[in-house]
Design a protein around this motif. Structure first.
Motif, PDB file in Angstrom:
ATOM      1  N   GLY A  23      74.320  51.266  40.628  1.00 56.40           N
ATOM      2  CA  GLY A  23      72.961  51.004  41.090  1.00 56.40           C
ATOM      3  C   GLY A  23      72.957  49.816  42.031  1.00 56.40           C
ATOM      4  N   LEU A  25      69.971  47.901  43.903  1.00 53.09           N
ATOM      5  CA  LEU A  25      68.528  47.801  44.068  1.00 53.09           C
ATOM      6  C   LEU A  25      68.185  46.603  44.943  1.00 53.09           C
ATOM      7  N   SER A  26      67.488  46.865  46.036  1.00 50.86           N
ATOM      8  CA  SER A  26      67.006  45.799  46.913  1.00 50.86           C
ATOM      9  C   SER A  26      65.496  45.931  47.036  1.00 50.86           C
ATOM     10  N   GLY A  29      64.337  49.372  47.801  1.00 52.07           N
ATOM     11  CA  GLY A  29      64.529  50.458  46.850  1.00 52.07           C
ATOM     12  C   GLY A  29      65.983  50.626  46.466  1.00 52.07           C
ATOM     13  N   MET A  30      66.276  51.747  45.798  1.00 53.28           N
ATOM     14  CA  MET A  30      67.615  52.034  45.284  1.00 53.28           C
ATOM     15  C   MET A  30      68.452  52.735  46.351  1.00 53.28           C
ATOM     16  N   SER A  57      70.653  42.008  46.619  1.00 54.12           N
ATOM     17  CA  SER A  57      70.509  43.238  45.832  1.00 54.12           C
ATOM     18  C   SER A  57      70.992  43.017  44.399  1.00 54.12           C
ATOM     19  N   HIS A  58      70.373  43.719  43.483  1.00 50.45           N
ATOM     20  CA  HIS A  58      70.807  43.738  42.088  1.00 50.45           C
ATOM     21  C   HIS A  58      71.778  44.900  41.930  1.00 50.45           C
TER      22      HIS A  58
END
Length: 104
Positions: A23, A25-26, A29-30, A57-58
């Motif tokens: 994943g 995620l920023s 969005g993904m 980002s995560h």
């Protein structure tokens, strides 16, 4: 091999799943297209993951589909460093650690 690569390799070796989901995620969005990939493909994408993480980002990497693990996130650095048999731990950065625990 840098710390990020060593952490990911340790997690992949400990979890031993046939496929993984990544994943990214920023605020936009993904990022698509990173599901159901083998461990070798996860390692090939490390430069992308490190770049995206450095830009806010995560990131997560987890076994794909149903699996026997639960992740504990945002662990204290000292707790995350404590070796415990059967508990593959990866320090993700700074004071943020994760641990995968096998469901009993």
């Amino acid at each position: 091999m840098d710390r990020a690569e060593m952490t990911v390799r340790n997690m992949l070796d400990a979890v031993e799943a046939p496929l993984y989901d990544i994943g990214v995620l920023s605020e936009r969005g993904m990022l698509p297209g990173l599901d159901n990939i083998p461990a070798a493909a996860v390692l090939e994408r490390l430069p992308l993951l490190k770049y995206r993480n450095a830009h806010g980002s995560h990131i997560y990497i987890r076994p794909s589909g149903e699996h026997r693990f639960t992740v504990l996130d945002d662990l204290d650095w000292e707790f995350a460093q404590c070796p415990r048999p059967g508990h593959p731990t990866g320090v993700i950065g700074g004071a943020n650690g994760q641990e995968w625990q096998e469901k009993m």
